[in-house]
Design a protein around this motif. Structure first.
Motif, PDB file in Angstrom:
ATOM      1  N   ALA A  36       0.845  -1.199   0.000  1.00  0.00           N
ATOM      2  CA  ALA A  36       0.000   0.000   0.000  1.00  0.00           C
ATOM      3  C   ALA A  36       0.879   1.248   0.000  1.00  0.00           C
ATOM      4  CB  ALA A  36      -0.918  -0.011   1.215  1.00  0.00           C
ATOM      5  N   TYR A  37       1.960   1.206   0.762  1.00  0.00           N
ATOM      6  CA  TYR A  37       2.875   2.361   0.834  1.00  0.00           C
ATOM      7  C   TYR A  37       3.407   2.708  -0.550  1.00  0.00           C
ATOM      8  CZ  TYR A  37       7.031   5.130   1.877  1.00  0.00           C
ATOM      9  OH  TYR A  37       7.984   6.114   1.886  1.00  0.00           O
ATOM     10  N   ALA A  38       3.855   1.681  -1.317  1.00  0.00           N
ATOM     11  CA  ALA A  38       4.431   1.923  -2.636  1.00  0.00           C
ATOM     12  C   ALA A  38       3.394   2.486  -3.593  1.00  0.00           C
ATOM     13  CB  ALA A  38       5.030   0.634  -3.192  1.00  0.00           C
ATOM     14  N   LEU A  39       2.176   1.969  -3.542  1.00  0.00           N
ATOM     15  CA  LEU A  39       1.144   2.465  -4.460  1.00  0.00           C
ATOM     16  C   LEU A  39       0.792   3.909  -4.126  1.00  0.00           C
ATOM     17  CD1 LEU A  39      -0.660   1.341  -6.833  1.00  0.00           C
ATOM     18  CD2 LEU A  39      -2.504   1.433  -5.176  1.00  0.00           C
ATOM     19  N   LEU A  40       0.632   4.204  -2.840  1.00  0.00           N
ATOM     20  CA  LEU A  40       0.314   5.575  -2.441  1.00  0.00           C
ATOM     21  C   LEU A  40       1.426   6.532  -2.861  1.00  0.00           C
ATOM     22  CD1 LEU A  40      -1.153   4.871   1.119  1.00  0.00           C
ATOM     23  CD2 LEU A  40      -2.427   5.761  -0.852  1.00  0.00           C
ATOM     24  N   ALA A  41       2.669   6.103  -2.668  1.00  0.00           N
ATOM     25  CA  ALA A  41       3.805   6.957  -3.043  1.00  0.00           C
ATOM     26  C   ALA A  41       3.827   7.203  -4.546  1.00  0.00           C
ATOM     27  CB  ALA A  41       5.112   6.310  -2.589  1.00  0.00           C
ATOM     28  N   SER A  42       3.504   6.177  -5.327  1.00  0.00           N
ATOM     29  CA  SER A  42       3.519   6.325  -6.779  1.00  0.00           C
ATOM     30  C   SER A  42       2.467   7.311  -7.255  1.00  0.00           C
ATOM     31  CB  SER A  42       3.294   4.968  -7.456  1.00  0.00           C
ATOM     32  OG  SER A  42       1.962   4.511  -7.265  1.00  0.00           O
ATOM     33  N   LEU A  43       1.406   7.502  -6.460  1.00  0.00           N
ATOM     34  CA  LEU A  43       0.344   8.440  -6.800  1.00  0.00           C
ATOM     35  C   LEU A  43       0.550   9.805  -6.147  1.00  0.00           C
ATOM     36  CD1 LEU A  43      -2.775   6.093  -6.546  1.00  0.00           C
ATOM     37  CD2 LEU A  43      -1.505   6.769  -8.594  1.00  0.00           C
ATOM     38  N   SER A  58       0.493  10.721   0.642  1.00  0.00           N
ATOM     39  CA  SER A  58       1.207  10.404   1.879  1.00  0.00           C
ATOM     40  C   SER A  58       0.849   8.992   2.321  1.00  0.00           C
ATOM     41  CB  SER A  58       0.844  11.412   2.974  1.00  0.00           C
ATOM     42  OG  SER A  58      -0.534  11.289   3.316  1.00  0.00           O
ATOM     43  N   SER A  59       1.510   8.520   3.364  1.00  0.00           N
ATOM     44  CA  SER A  59       1.299   7.141   3.804  1.00  0.00           C
ATOM     45  C   SER A  59       0.646   7.069   5.177  1.00  0.00           C
ATOM     46  CB  SER A  59       2.629   6.383   3.825  1.00  0.00           C
ATOM     47  OG  SER A  59       3.557   7.048   4.686  1.00  0.00           O
ATOM     48  N   GLY A  60      -0.076   8.129   5.575  1.00  0.00           N
ATOM     49  CA  GLY A  60      -0.761   8.131   6.858  1.00  0.00           C
ATOM     50  C   GLY A  60      -1.970   7.220   6.873  1.00  0.00           C
ATOM     51  N   LYS A  61      -2.563   7.077   8.030  1.00  0.00           N
ATOM     52  CA  LYS A  61      -3.698   6.168   8.203  1.00  0.00           C
ATOM     53  C   LYS A  61      -4.862   6.539   7.296  1.00  0.00           C
ATOM     54  CE  LYS A  61      -6.908   4.321  11.645  1.00  0.00           C
ATOM     55  NZ  LYS A  61      -7.333   4.326  13.081  1.00  0.00           N
ATOM     56  N   SER A  62      -5.141   7.829   7.168  1.00  0.00           N
ATOM     57  CA  SER A  62      -6.286   8.246   6.349  1.00  0.00           C
ATOM     58  C   SER A  62      -6.091   7.856   4.890  1.00  0.00           C
ATOM     59  CB  SER A  62      -6.512   9.755   6.470  1.00  0.00           C
ATOM     60  OG  SER A  62      -5.420  10.479   5.917  1.00  0.00           O
ATOM     61  N   GLN A  63      -4.839   7.922   4.401  1.00  0.00           N
ATOM     62  CA  GLN A  63      -4.581   7.560   3.013  1.00  0.00           C
ATOM     63  C   GLN A  63      -4.664   6.049   2.798  1.00  0.00           C
ATOM     64  OE1 GLN A  63      -4.110   9.955   0.378  1.00  0.00           O
ATOM     65  NE2 GLN A  63      -5.070  10.976   2.113  1.00  0.00           N
ATOM     66  N   LYS A  65      -8.080   1.582   0.702  1.00  0.00           N
ATOM     67  CA  LYS A  65      -8.971   0.446   0.947  1.00  0.00           C
ATOM     68  C   LYS A  65     -10.359   0.705   0.373  1.00  0.00           C
ATOM     69  CE  LYS A  65      -6.678  -1.176   5.172  1.00  0.00           C
ATOM     70  NZ  LYS A  65      -6.796  -1.362   6.645  1.00  0.00           N
ATOM     71  N   GLU A  66     -10.858   1.926   0.557  1.00  0.00           N
ATOM     72  CA  GLU A  66     -12.180   2.274   0.023  1.00  0.00           C
ATOM     73  C   GLU A  66     -12.178   2.216  -1.506  1.00  0.00           C
ATOM     74  OE1 GLU A  66     -15.046   2.968   1.463  1.00  0.00           O
ATOM     75  OE2 GLU A  66     -14.370   2.785   3.536  1.00  0.00           O
ATOM     76  N   THR A 115       1.113  -6.433   6.962  1.00  0.00           N
ATOM     77  CA  THR A 115       2.121  -5.754   6.146  1.00  0.00           C
ATOM     78  C   THR A 115       1.506  -4.752   5.173  1.00  0.00           C
ATOM     79  OG1 THR A 115       2.021  -7.442   4.418  1.00  0.00           O
ATOM     80  CG2 THR A 115       3.571  -7.810   6.244  1.00  0.00           C
ATOM     81  N   GLN A 116       0.165  -4.789   5.020  1.00  0.00           N
ATOM     82  CA  GLN A 116      -0.539  -3.962   4.033  1.00  0.00           C
ATOM     83  C   GLN A 116      -0.009  -4.223   2.626  1.00  0.00           C
ATOM     84  OE1 GLN A 116      -3.377  -1.848   4.631  1.00  0.00           O
ATOM     85  NE2 GLN A 116      -3.238  -3.257   6.361  1.00  0.00           N
TER      86      GLN A 116
END
Length: 288
Positions: free
Chosen positions: A116-123, A126-131, A136-137, A171-172
């Protein structure tokens, strides 16, 4: 995490992979999509049906609506899109495009794995809980939507979901299989989206929709404001309100170099853009 829990998670992932491998074998024995098209790393390949309709609407997340029955969405002539589920928007398209991008060198039916961290970073997120919750949504919306697309009244692709996935909650890490019917949309035509430009339009849903729509046309033609309003799935209640949003979105496209200029008349919008090298070859009558 205990060894017992770890073993259970690994067994679940193994089962998911085996199911996908079994499906892959069945697909290869049938008339299955062999491979995805290839495109440069700075591009994101996207089926035109996703760009020339209201399937991924140009709306904010808080403007989503739920289609409670098989609903006909706005689309250009020659494409019919029917949808059942929570409305998808441009942020959901970002997620699907990125997963397709990661999958483009694999045969359909194989899984792609990412954190999840890598996908969020690619977009650019940030990698916080809300993101993580946002991702997930979005994955749930993409997995739960029922989409039916008909081309030229000849054949229809119907599928529940753009993807299926397994997620390790510790590990998400995601293991994702893209649904074949949605991948087959590439066979009906697709567009290279300039990823860096798209990143500059974040949080501007109408500009993002226009960027994709205009990218799918080598030479944009004059369009009625009402037509853009309908195709984009905009939530604007009046054309006057929509014109205000449209002007801001087009200004954003000029600022990133996606289009050169525009004029909004009483009813129609006229645009000037420089075609990509591939589009120029198309305009010159050469195949790409």
């Amino acid at each position: 995490m205990t060894n017992t829990t770890s073993d259970a998670l690994n067994n679940l992932e193994d089962r998911f992979q085996k199911l996908v491998t079994r499906k892959k074998t069945q697909q290869l024995q049938s008339n299955a999509l062999v491979t995805l098209p290839q495109w440069p790393n700075g591009m994101r390949g996207t089926p035109n049906a996703c760009l020339r309709s209201a399937l991924f609407a140009g709306v904010q997340g808080n403007e989503r609506i739920a289609y409670k029955k098989r609903t006909l969405l706005a689309a250009v002539d020659g494409i019919e899109v029917r949808y059942l589920g929570v409305q998808l928007n441009q942020s959901d398209l970002d997620v699907w495009m990125q997963i397709v991008h990661l999958s483009r060198q694999q045969l359909p039916g194989f899984c792609v794995t990412f954190s999840a961290y890598a996908l969020l970073a690619s977009l650019g997120r940030s990698s916080g809980k809300s993101q993580h919750e946002w991702l997930k949504e979005s994955m749930a919306r993409l997995g739960g939507a029922f989409v039916e697309i008909t081309f030229q009244g000849r054949h229809t692709f119907g599928e529940k979901g753009f993807l299926r996935y397994y997620r390790d909650e510790n590990t998400q890490r995601y293991v994702v299989e893209l649904t074949e019917s949605m991948l087959r949309l590439f066979e009906e035509g697709y567009t290279h989206i300039e990823f860096e430009q798209r990143q500059q339009l974040r949080k501007q849903p109408l500009a993002l929709w226009l960027h994709g729509f205009l990218s799918s046309h080598a030479a944009p033609y004059p369009m009625k404001v009402a037509t853009i309003h309908r195709l984009s799935g905009s939530s604007a209640k009046t054309l006057r309100d929509f014109k205000y949003r449209l002007r801001k979105a087009l200004d954003a496209l000029v600022s990133i170099g996606s289009i050169e200029s525009y004029v909004i008349g009483d009813e129609a919008v006229k645009l000037q853009k420089r075609p990509s090298p591939t589009q120029q070859r198309f305009l010159n009558g050469n195949s790409h």
